[in-house]
Design a protein around this motif. Structure first.
Motif, mmCIF file in Angstrom:
data_model
loop_
_atom_site.group_PDB
_atom_site.id
_atom_site.type_symbol
_atom_site.label_atom_id
_atom_site.label_comp_id
_atom_site.label_asym_id
_atom_site.label_seq_id
_atom_site.Cartn_x
_atom_site.Cartn_y
_atom_site.Cartn_z
ATOM 1 N N LEU A 44 8.913 3.615 -2.602
ATOM 2 C CA LEU A 44 9.127 3.393 -4.028
ATOM 3 C C LEU A 44 7.858 3.789 -4.765
ATOM 4 O O LEU A 44 6.766 3.330 -4.420
ATOM 5 C CB LEU A 44 9.429 1.918 -4.307
ATOM 6 N N LEU A 45 7.991 4.634 -5.767
ATOM 7 C CA LEU A 45 6.858 5.024 -6.599
ATOM 8 C C LEU A 45 6.998 4.315 -7.933
ATOM 9 O O LEU A 45 8.083 4.295 -8.520
ATOM 10 C CB LEU A 45 6.842 6.537 -6.823
ATOM 11 N N THR A 46 5.913 3.742 -8.395
ATOM 12 C CA THR A 46 5.946 3.041 -9.673
ATOM 13 C C THR A 46 4.685 3.341 -10.458
ATOM 14 O O THR A 46 3.691 3.801 -9.913
ATOM 15 C CB THR A 46 6.099 1.514 -9.474
ATOM 16 N N ASN A 47 4.762 3.079 -11.729
ATOM 17 C CA ASN A 47 3.621 3.220 -12.616
ATOM 18 C C ASN A 47 3.229 1.849 -13.173
ATOM 19 O O ASN A 47 2.535 1.756 -14.163
ATOM 20 C CB ASN A 47 3.973 4.186 -13.752
ATOM 21 N N PHE A 48 3.723 0.801 -12.529
ATOM 22 C CA PHE A 48 3.479 -0.556 -12.989
ATOM 23 C C PHE A 48 2.868 -1.377 -11.851
ATOM 24 O O PHE A 48 3.560 -1.710 -10.887
ATOM 25 C CB PHE A 48 4.785 -1.210 -13.453
ATOM 26 N N PRO A 49 1.584 -1.721 -11.936
ATOM 27 C CA PRO A 49 0.938 -2.470 -10.856
ATOM 28 C C PRO A 49 1.602 -3.815 -10.568
ATOM 29 O O PRO A 49 1.598 -4.281 -9.438
ATOM 30 C CB PRO A 49 -0.499 -2.657 -11.327
ATOM 31 N N LYS A 50 2.214 -4.414 -11.574
ATOM 32 C CA LYS A 50 2.872 -5.713 -11.353
ATOM 33 C C LYS A 50 4.043 -5.590 -10.385
ATOM 34 O O LYS A 50 4.387 -6.548 -9.708
ATOM 35 C CB LYS A 50 3.320 -6.321 -12.679
ATOM 36 N N TYR A 51 4.678 -4.424 -10.324
ATOM 37 C CA TYR A 51 5.775 -4.229 -9.369
ATOM 38 C C TYR A 51 5.253 -4.279 -7.939
ATOM 39 O O TYR A 51 5.903 -4.830 -7.053
ATOM 40 C CB TYR A 51 6.494 -2.909 -9.608
ATOM 41 N N LYS A 53 -2.633 1.540 -5.489
ATOM 42 C CA LYS A 53 -2.331 0.291 -4.787
ATOM 43 C C LYS A 53 -1.037 0.524 -4.026
ATOM 44 O O LYS A 53 -0.120 1.176 -4.530
ATOM 45 C CB LYS A 53 -2.108 -0.861 -5.771
ATOM 46 N N VAL A 54 -0.954 -0.051 -2.830
ATOM 47 C CA VAL A 54 0.237 0.127 -2.009
ATOM 48 C C VAL A 54 0.500 -1.143 -1.209
ATOM 49 O O VAL A 54 -0.424 -1.893 -0.893
ATOM 50 C CB VAL A 54 0.082 1.352 -1.072
ATOM 51 N N ILE A 58 10.311 -0.352 3.798
ATOM 52 C CA ILE A 58 9.981 0.087 2.440
ATOM 53 C C ILE A 58 8.477 -0.032 2.197
ATOM 54 O O ILE A 58 7.853 -1.016 2.576
ATOM 55 C CB ILE A 58 10.705 -0.776 1.381
ATOM 56 N N SER A 59 7.936 0.965 1.531
ATOM 57 C CA SER A 59 6.580 0.908 0.992
ATOM 58 C C SER A 59 6.693 1.109 -0.512
ATOM 59 O O SER A 59 7.619 1.772 -0.991
ATOM 60 C CB SER A 59 5.703 2.019 1.574
ATOM 61 N N ILE A 60 5.755 0.537 -1.254
ATOM 62 C CA ILE A 60 5.713 0.742 -2.703
ATOM 63 C C ILE A 60 4.302 1.171 -3.074
ATOM 64 O O ILE A 60 3.323 0.624 -2.563
ATOM 65 C CB ILE A 60 6.149 -0.522 -3.482
#
Length: 77
Positions: free
Chosen positions: A30-37, A56-57, A65-67
């Motif tokens: 999962l790629l996100t642009n929100f550190p809170k996720y 951060k990962v 799953i990895s984020i």
């Protein structure tokens, strides 16, 4: 100095930027642009957050799953 291949370069870059071994990444990313996720993902799965020079990962091998917070673009966009 011998040149490294494209795959090795990508692996080393991922590890440096994420602070995580490439082998720790799961088959679903999962790629996100929100550190809170990333924080929520880690908290709800008991996963450790790793931080490299840029990203951060967190990984959850149980779920496969990895984020990764890739910090590119505006989260307000």
């Amino acid at each position: 100095m011998p040149e490294i291949g494209e795959e090795q370069f990508a692996k080393e870059t991922l590890e440096r930027y994420s602070g995580s071994a490439a082998s720790d990444f799961q088959s679903n990313l999962l790629l996100t642009n929100f550190p809170k996720y990333v924080e929520y993902f880690a908290k709800t799965r008991g996963a450790k957050i790793l931080e490299g020079s840029m990203f951060k990962v967190a990984h959850c091998p149980k779920e496969g799953i990895s984020i990764l917070d890739f910090k590119i673009g505006s989260p307000a966009a």
